[in-house]
Design an enzyme around this catalytic site. Sequence first.
Site, PDB file in Angstrom:
ATOM      1  N   LYS A 123       0.865  -1.184   0.000  1.00 29.71           N
ATOM      2  CA  LYS A 123       0.000   0.000   0.000  1.00 29.71           C
ATOM      3  C   LYS A 123       0.901   1.233   0.000  1.00 29.71           C
ATOM      4  O   LYS A 123       1.923   1.257   0.698  1.00 29.71           O
ATOM      5  CB  LYS A 123      -0.897  -0.032   1.249  1.00 29.71           C
ATOM      6  CG  LYS A 123      -1.924   1.092   1.323  1.00 29.71           C
ATOM      7  CD  LYS A 123      -2.824   0.928   2.550  1.00 29.71           C
ATOM      8  CE  LYS A 123      -3.908   2.005   2.619  1.00 29.71           C
ATOM      9  NZ  LYS A 123      -4.804   1.817   3.784  1.00 29.71           N
ATOM     10  N   SER A 153     -10.066  -0.506   7.061  1.00 27.11           N
ATOM     11  CA  SER A 153      -9.443  -0.300   5.754  1.00 27.11           C
ATOM     12  C   SER A 153      -8.739  -1.513   5.153  1.00 27.11           C
ATOM     13  O   SER A 153      -8.320  -1.466   3.996  1.00 27.11           O
ATOM     14  CB  SER A 153      -8.457   0.869   5.823  1.00 27.11           C
ATOM     15  OG  SER A 153      -9.148   2.084   5.771  1.00 27.11           O
ATOM     16  N   SER A 208      -9.726   1.880   2.930  1.00 28.17           N
ATOM     17  CA  SER A 208      -8.838   2.646   2.073  1.00 28.17           C
ATOM     18  C   SER A 208      -7.805   1.802   1.318  1.00 28.17           C
ATOM     19  O   SER A 208      -7.220   2.270   0.356  1.00 28.17           O
ATOM     20  CB  SER A 208      -8.092   3.677   2.915  1.00 28.17           C
ATOM     21  OG  SER A 208      -7.254   3.025   3.860  1.00 28.17           O
TER      22      SER A 208
END
Lengths: 477, 487, 95
Positions: free
Chosen positions: B79, B178, B154
């Site tokens: 990420k 997330s 997210s």
Amino acid sequence: MRWETVIGLEIHAQLSTRSKIFSGSATTYGAAPNTQASLVDLGYPGVLPVLNAEVVRMAIRFGLATGCSIAPRSVFARKNYFYPDLPKGYQISQYELPIVHGGSLDIDLPEGSRKRIGITRAHLEEDAGKSLHEDFHGMTGIDLNRAGTPLLEIVSEPDLRSPEEAVAYMRRIHQLVRWLGICDGNMQEGSFRCDANVSIRPHGETRLGTRTELKNLNSFRFIDRAIRHEVERQIELVEDGGQVVQETRLYDPERDVTRPMRSKEEANDYRYFPDPDLLPVIIEPATIEAIRAGLPELPTARRERFVHAYGLSDYDAGVLTASRELADYYEAAVAAVPAAAKLLANWTMGELTAALKRDAVEIADSRVDARALAGLVARIHDETISGKIAKEVFEAMWAGEGDADSVIEARGLKQITDTGALEAIVAEVVAAHPGQAAEYRAGKHKLMGFFVGQVMKRTQGKANPAQVNALIKAVLE
Amino acid sequence: MTALHADTLAGLAARLASGECSSVELTRHFLARIAVHDAGLNCFVSVLEARALAQAEAADRRRARGEAGPLTGLPIAHKDIFCARDTRTTCGSRMLERFVSPYDAAVVERLDAAGVVTLGKTNMDEFAMGSSNETSYFGPVRNPWDPTRVPGGSSGGSAAAVAAGLAPAATGTDTGGSIRQPAALTGLTGLKPTYGRVSRWGMVAFASSLDQAGTLTRSAEDAALLLAAIAGADRRDSTSVEAEVPDYHAALDAGRGRLRIGVPRAFFDDGLEEAVAVAVREALAEYERQGAELVEVELPNLHLSVPTYYVVAPAEASSNLSRFDGVRFGHRCEAPQDLLDLYERSRGEGFGAEVKRRIMTGTYVLSAGYYDAYYLKAQQVRQLITADFARAFERVDLLMGPTTPTPAFALGAKTADPVQMYLNDIYTIGVNLAGLPGISIPCGEVAGLPVGLQIIAPHFGEAALLGAAHRYQQATDWHRRLPAAYA
Amino acid sequence: MSLTNDQVRGIARLARLSLDEAEVAEVADKLASILGMVDQLQATDTAGVVPMAHPLDAAQQLRADEVIETDHREEYQRNAPLTEQGLYLVPRVVE
């Protein structure tokens, strides 16, 4: 109207650790800009603070030395505001739960009495960087080397009533933090500085007036000047029908005035909240006791001991305990000449201190060490030399000519104690000044000084003044 | 034979170990998949081809020397919230569009040391603030199961990349769901470890007391493999915990005793879509068939987790994001007139609408006069919610329920109303507030879209969590399904 | 729960965020709805509840006072928009 001045000080003492409070960067003063600013100090994305153990230890030392309570649990909070020298946009500080709170320190007032000044709290926080206002095409340069340097902010109660008291308190804290070895006290380098909260109120009033905060006072003289001016300004303002506005003001030493700080104009809302990156600091009683056991004898106790153990005046004891180094020096010396403690005190406070100051030498690097000074004082005490000759010997020792005995020997400064030789010189002097001898005999005894001086001249000061006195008396009376 | 991109990390590790393929071949395969498919999905902000191939070559040499570990040579994606040295780390924001990290996050460092290959950095909601991956400055990510739908957020880029077979696994972060929510919406196994289990060093902070790094994988076994590499105390993170890291992989098959599973009534509320409820109940029935006992439990304050979170998280975020001021790194506006202008425009231009909303919310709840009513109150309710979980865990080993109230929703469906968007995390947020470990595993489909089962364990109960997830995955094949377009 | 545009501008100033007029109105509206949702908390009795700042009940670890960092100014300043002579430059600061 008679006005009373009310002052509280917030003293910022940089703790003399090797590394910063939350990072492993060096804290050395004077490095090239931003060469001691690590990712943590720069507030880079993703970095986290880790607390320096020594900082906690130092805060506890201070707390114990001022009779404060040490919080078993204290918390770091974020103080949020934007400023270019504050990389993260918040300062890690302590707010609701400081590490140290509720103690006091006594100051000496000019008339000889003492006054107890309350210490509200002392908390740990990180220092900000520096803004350099030299012109970079109309811009300001930011150096973050200082960012993250540990600070102990020591907050007093509003117990101070005059600029003199404020300075006396500041000096006592300055003495103490250096004594404890937690701050180098270097005010030029900003290691020790203060903000003053100043207000006035009519005599007899118990409520506090509106205060102004004077920022960044970094010399004892500036504190005195800035408070003096601020008090005058406030009195003038109020007497002219105005009101004091709560604001932050900056002392301008060049123009010797205080003025409002533009950058702090906006009412600040710091939005303090517990820093989620740091956990509560838990201090066990055993830790406190271990630190207490390692504390040095504190200035006040040592001063009292000097009075009792060495028969010194309170004033002299105060001077000799102004710093731990000076007190250590004196005690090391007095151990060698315990019988001449008072004489040694005079020499330490007089010749030695003057020479150190003249040559800008720290006492630790003194060219005449404690043992050597004791050796010199011992020779005065046993009347080998007079006090006057001793000054010459001291200068020679300071110049590196060796210890007192070798200087006395090499320069032939030993006092003449041979009575026969002195009698002869006295007789010569009396014979050479028949007029004065007659006047003396007629009762003008203050001429004794003249005769002693003449004998000293002929002996190059090596005669024992008391002995000379007695001999002259014997001849003339 | 399973296609390389459909295989698990464990499967690929076996293939590397047997010599069936090399790390370079594997890496090239995934880089090629990214080249073909990413344009339509927008999973990656940066593809690190040269770096990945260099790492793969090094991994192959390491294997040749006989020094390979369990993860050596396996490619994954990170990420874009994890700093990786000399690579761009954007956090999905214009603010960090050109930010090149001079250091590695602990997670990156540990996986690099294990010989893992980094394929690239994945798209995400800006500063991890979002539940749909629509707040990214680099554009939304699409759900491989249906490109008109969101992948969740997210960690949406990580989820979509793994679901589409562009990476066999990816890292993520979970502040309010997330990892678990996008895992549920893309049919993956998403693990959020206990707060403090994995170091936060080098992970760009959103809400420091809630953020935790974790993984998005095809199976619980894969999650165990990665967790073993990233878990453990780190002196650089004061909130990381010095608890022993168990052998998560070995624990997968251990502890086959009779499980007591708590089913919180609050998880089956009015907001839960019926078809999702059906899928989750079916999963619970599977556990019962395996011998588990289901116990209904109460979490009386759980319904307050969304309002609590939307005080605590924005408050911390407003402060964490103050460092982005246009001075030392990040976006700086053109020709600032003065200092205030520099700050306001750099931040105004650098942050997107959702980030600004959260900074504003956080600033407000911390400001003078509101702190007690909002921030302090939320901290107290957080205590109550945490106590609810603790009480439940006195009676049960694990808690289970849905991860999300609905399957993946359409792009744009919730962007107009932030509160509707926030409520999507209603079942996941409580876990973050209490610092518990949670996992989402696929447990069914609704109209061709995956549904997630959430499992929650007590603090540091990852082994039990992974064991339960693994047991379910031994008996079912929801986790083996791939979206048809990417099979 | 509603917020005036002026309140919104005040918060934006505190947070150092430029907002144009359209954004102010938009933020006022959305902030009001977020705070409305948050207001559910007010109904909960939290008398005597200790506020929870951390999910784990632990104490701060301390590090030894050692210098472990070295100078990386050049590398760290590569991300900086404007530097000169090793300093970060900002518009003139008037104290």
